[in-house]
Scaffold this motif. Sequence first.
Motif, PDB file in Angstrom:
ATOM      1  N   GLY A   4      16.873 -15.989 -74.187  1.00  0.00           N
ATOM      2  CA  GLY A   4      16.767 -16.114 -72.729  1.00  0.00           C
ATOM      3  C   GLY A   4      15.436 -15.616 -72.194  1.00  0.00           C
ATOM      4  N   SER A   5      14.473 -15.384 -73.096  1.00  0.00           N
ATOM      5  CA  SER A   5      13.225 -14.731 -72.682  1.00  0.00           C
ATOM      6  C   SER A   5      12.439 -15.539 -71.644  1.00  0.00           C
ATOM      7  CB  SER A   5      12.342 -14.459 -73.907  1.00  0.00           C
ATOM      8  OG  SER A   5      12.055 -15.686 -74.544  1.00  0.00           O
ATOM      9  N   LEU A   6      12.600 -16.859 -71.626  1.00  0.00           N
ATOM     10  CA  LEU A   6      11.833 -17.664 -70.670  1.00  0.00           C
ATOM     11  C   LEU A   6      12.655 -17.975 -69.417  1.00  0.00           C
ATOM     12  CD1 LEU A   6      10.311 -20.099 -73.328  1.00  0.00           C
ATOM     13  CD2 LEU A   6       9.301 -18.025 -72.370  1.00  0.00           C
ATOM     14  N   MET A   7      13.838 -17.359 -69.341  1.00  0.00           N
ATOM     15  CA  MET A   7      14.726 -17.667 -68.219  1.00  0.00           C
ATOM     16  C   MET A   7      14.953 -16.466 -67.309  1.00  0.00           C
ATOM     17  SD  MET A   7      17.649 -19.755 -70.349  1.00  0.00           S
ATOM     18  CE  MET A   7      18.770 -19.445 -69.044  1.00  0.00           C
ATOM     19  N   LEU A  52      15.133 -23.175 -73.055  1.00  0.00           N
ATOM     20  CA  LEU A  52      15.884 -22.811 -74.266  1.00  0.00           C
ATOM     21  C   LEU A  52      15.296 -23.496 -75.493  1.00  0.00           C
ATOM     22  CD1 LEU A  52      19.696 -22.785 -73.404  1.00  0.00           C
ATOM     23  CD2 LEU A  52      18.442 -21.065 -74.700  1.00  0.00           C
ATOM     24  N   ILE A  53      14.893 -24.742 -75.311  1.00  0.00           N
ATOM     25  CA  ILE A  53      14.286 -25.460 -76.440  1.00  0.00           C
ATOM     26  C   ILE A  53      13.029 -24.717 -76.893  1.00  0.00           C
ATOM     27  CG2 ILE A  53      13.180 -27.637 -77.143  1.00  0.00           C
ATOM     28  CD1 ILE A  53      15.120 -29.043 -75.187  1.00  0.00           C
ATOM     29  N   GLN A  54      12.239 -24.288 -75.908  1.00  0.00           N
ATOM     30  CA  GLN A  54      11.016 -23.561 -76.240  1.00  0.00           C
ATOM     31  C   GLN A  54      11.342 -22.211 -76.904  1.00  0.00           C
ATOM     32  OE1 GLN A  54       7.868 -24.747 -76.080  1.00  0.00           O
ATOM     33  NE2 GLN A  54       7.328 -22.828 -77.130  1.00  0.00           N
ATOM     34  N   ALA A  55      12.374 -21.521 -76.408  1.00  0.00           N
ATOM     35  CA  ALA A  55      12.745 -20.221 -77.001  1.00  0.00           C
ATOM     36  C   ALA A  55      13.166 -20.414 -78.465  1.00  0.00           C
ATOM     37  CB  ALA A  55      13.872 -19.581 -76.196  1.00  0.00           C
ATOM     38  N   CYS A  56      13.891 -21.488 -78.749  1.00  0.00           N
ATOM     39  CA  CYS A  56      14.286 -21.768 -80.145  1.00  0.00           C
ATOM     40  C   CYS A  56      13.041 -21.979 -80.997  1.00  0.00           C
ATOM     41  CB  CYS A  56      15.188 -23.004 -80.227  1.00  0.00           C
ATOM     42  SG  CYS A  56      16.836 -22.712 -79.554  1.00  0.00           S
ATOM     43  N   LYS A  57      12.078 -22.704 -80.436  1.00  0.00           N
ATOM     44  CA  LYS A  57      10.811 -22.924 -81.162  1.00  0.00           C
ATOM     45  C   LYS A  57      10.141 -21.589 -81.440  1.00  0.00           C
ATOM     46  CE  LYS A  57       9.203 -27.466 -79.976  1.00  0.00           C
ATOM     47  NZ  LYS A  57       8.940 -28.103 -78.714  1.00  0.00           N
ATOM     48  N   PHE A  84      26.985 -19.420 -79.869  1.00  0.00           N
ATOM     49  CA  PHE A  84      27.636 -19.161 -78.568  1.00  0.00           C
ATOM     50  C   PHE A  84      26.638 -18.785 -77.483  1.00  0.00           C
ATOM     51  CE2 PHE A  84      28.607 -15.069 -80.918  1.00  0.00           C
ATOM     52  CZ  PHE A  84      27.921 -14.167 -80.114  1.00  0.00           C
ATOM     53  N   ALA A  85      25.478 -18.219 -77.877  1.00  0.00           N
ATOM     54  CA  ALA A  85      24.514 -17.798 -76.846  1.00  0.00           C
ATOM     55  C   ALA A  85      23.861 -19.007 -76.168  1.00  0.00           C
ATOM     56  CB  ALA A  85      23.450 -16.894 -77.469  1.00  0.00           C
ATOM     57  N   ILE A  86      23.551 -20.041 -76.950  1.00  0.00           N
ATOM     58  CA  ILE A  86      22.822 -21.188 -76.378  1.00  0.00           C
ATOM     59  C   ILE A  86      23.607 -21.884 -75.250  1.00  0.00           C
ATOM     60  CG2 ILE A  86      21.966 -23.535 -76.940  1.00  0.00           C
ATOM     61  CD1 ILE A  86      20.779 -22.267 -79.527  1.00  0.00           C
ATOM     62  N   PRO A  87      24.883 -22.271 -75.469  1.00  0.00           N
ATOM     63  CA  PRO A  87      25.585 -22.933 -74.346  1.00  0.00           C
ATOM     64  C   PRO A  87      25.763 -22.024 -73.129  1.00  0.00           C
ATOM     65  CG  PRO A  87      27.045 -22.677 -76.249  1.00  0.00           C
ATOM     66  CD  PRO A  87      25.674 -22.311 -76.707  1.00  0.00           C
ATOM     67  N   ILE A  88      25.937 -20.717 -73.373  1.00  0.00           N
ATOM     68  CA  ILE A  88      26.096 -19.808 -72.221  1.00  0.00           C
ATOM     69  C   ILE A  88      24.788 -19.752 -71.422  1.00  0.00           C
ATOM     70  CG2 ILE A  88      26.418 -17.380 -71.544  1.00  0.00           C
ATOM     71  CD1 ILE A  88      28.385 -17.112 -73.883  1.00  0.00           C
ATOM     72  N   LEU A  89      23.669 -19.603 -72.128  1.00  0.00           N
ATOM     73  CA  LEU A  89      22.385 -19.510 -71.422  1.00  0.00           C
ATOM     74  C   LEU A  89      22.054 -20.830 -70.729  1.00  0.00           C
ATOM     75  CD1 LEU A  89      20.400 -17.460 -74.095  1.00  0.00           C
ATOM     76  CD2 LEU A  89      20.970 -16.693 -71.772  1.00  0.00           C
ATOM     77  N   ASN A  90      22.403 -21.940 -71.369  1.00  0.00           N
ATOM     78  CA  ASN A  90      22.146 -23.247 -70.755  1.00  0.00           C
ATOM     79  C   ASN A  90      22.893 -23.373 -69.435  1.00  0.00           C
ATOM     80  OD1 ASN A  90      20.730 -25.837 -71.641  1.00  0.00           O
ATOM     81  ND2 ASN A  90      22.673 -26.596 -70.806  1.00  0.00           N
ATOM     82  N   SER A  91      24.131 -22.905 -69.442  1.00  0.00           N
ATOM     83  CA  SER A  91      24.942 -22.990 -68.240  1.00  0.00           C
ATOM     84  C   SER A  91      24.444 -21.988 -67.182  1.00  0.00           C
ATOM     85  CB  SER A  91      26.388 -22.713 -68.647  1.00  0.00           C
ATOM     86  OG  SER A  91      27.182 -22.474 -67.553  1.00  0.00           O
ATOM     87  N   LEU A  92      24.046 -20.812 -67.643  1.00  0.00           N
ATOM     88  CA  LEU A  92      23.536 -19.777 -66.721  1.00  0.00           C
ATOM     89  C   LEU A  92      22.297 -20.272 -65.961  1.00  0.00           C
ATOM     90  CD1 LEU A  92      23.580 -16.690 -65.824  1.00  0.00           C
ATOM     91  CD2 LEU A  92      22.015 -16.282 -67.710  1.00  0.00           C
TER      92      LEU A  92
END
Length: 487
Positions: free
Chosen positions: A159-162, A78-83, A121-129
């Motif tokens: 979520g592209s890297l997940m 997620l950190i990388q996707a934000c970058k 809201f997307a970041i915490p959901i993806l982190n948990s997923l």
Amino acid sequence: MSGKVTKHSKSNNTEISSLAAKIKAKALENQKKLKEDEAINSSDEEKGIIVKNNAAEEDAGNDETFESFTELNLVPELIQACKNLNYEKPTPIQSKSIPPALNGKDIIGLAQTGSGKTAAFAIPILNSLWHDQLPYYACILSPTRELAQQIKETFDSLGSLMGVRTVCIVGGMNMMDQARDLMRKPHIIIATPGRLMDHLENTRGFSLRKLRYLVMDEADRLLDMEFGPVLDRILKILPTEGRTTYLFSATMTSKIDKLQRASLTNPVKCAVSNKYQTVDTLVQTLMVVPGGLKNTFLIYLLNEFHGKTFIIFTRTKANAERIAGLANLLEFNATALHGDLNQNQRTGALDLFKAGKRSILVATDVAARGLDIPSVDIVINYDIPVDSKSYIHRVGRTARAGRSGKSISLVSQYDLELILRIEEVLGKKLPKESVDKDIILSLRDSVDKANGEVVMELNRRSKEKAARGKGRRGRMQSKENMDREER
Ligand SMILES: Nc1ncnc2c1ncn2[C@@H]1O[C@H](COP(=O)(O)OP(=O)(O)OP(=O)(O)O)[C@@H](O)[C@H]1O
């Protein structure tokens, strides 16, 4: 059709072409002048163009700001996707809401338009997923189809890297195709309420019994009367045990009973702005328009700000179609977006505008909430919205993510009360936009004539359509009506 009007009489044709030529010449002159002005003077407030002021709003109770996404302890993907998305650091609403969200709290998120609530809201959901990859993990409800599609795109990129699987379930699209997509067991479902309910009732094998996250984006709109009945039915079906709920909006309902319907458990309120706040990078003005001159004032503005990108809001679908037609007849470059168009036409109109192939989008409130189109320079309220919340959302289509923008509201004698109410919630008076009366007078007759042409053409088309539709009325109604996202 997008408001293109092609048929008009020969004599009017000549007049209109000469008007179009005049307008174009004036526009070129203006554009040249604008460029010169910009070069000489970068402070444009007095001319009412654009003011930059990057001051971020934070309420007094804000505890901590984060200088990077790494500090939030997110998974590396997620950190990388934000970058990759060039998100350097969390916005204030993200700083405020992501930490409690990561701790499993329910969230009520309130922050201005364009301040990054989707990623909040997307970041915490993806982190948990990432830790718990299950199908039908989260469901995001949106009041409009276009916003749902945009939220899906944000989930896809974050979520592209997940390897996240998302699906958009909205009205106006093929039910069977959607049912097939749902059978592929996506992690994230982004939906308009009517169509989601339809699938919950009719698509075999699809259930949200194990749903972990429910998000209501533009929550106040979803909780209002229009969506009320279908939302209550959805909420009855969804689990409350083990489900985390987020409500996000730029304007929120204070009616506790409405919020209780969403079954929040000890929610944390993350408010970055007061209830109705617009961003500092937005310059808002109004024009008091004498009776019968609204169209002329509008064309005057399109001319004065030629070269900029506009969203023009109207109260009715008919007005949206007529204004787009008028602008096109006068050789501006417009497309209409409203609920009388089929979904392909709606998507087509938005794509044309986003791609820069049209510089003017004439829309009803179906485009007022959530749409994130970075290139929008100016929002014009051709009709003043009847509620102040709509005003906040409409003007929020410009000046997004720290950019500058401008809104101009056309105020007739009948709108004075509405505008006073809007000024009251904004806590400030809107300054008047200056106007060159000579140009208005010189435009008036030709604009009226062109408008007459457009009205005639639209009437002709609607009679034709009614004749074609006879006998077919009533069919295909019930399913579409479930998707109560239109105004
Ligand atoms: N941390 C960030 N850094 C830079 N840009 C960001 C960040 N987070 C989001 N953005 C960008 O900001 C823009 C606005 O975000 P978003 O559409 O989520 O706003 P919003 O608060 O939901 O607005 P609205 O109330 O109008 O729906 C988007 O283009 C998004 O990509």
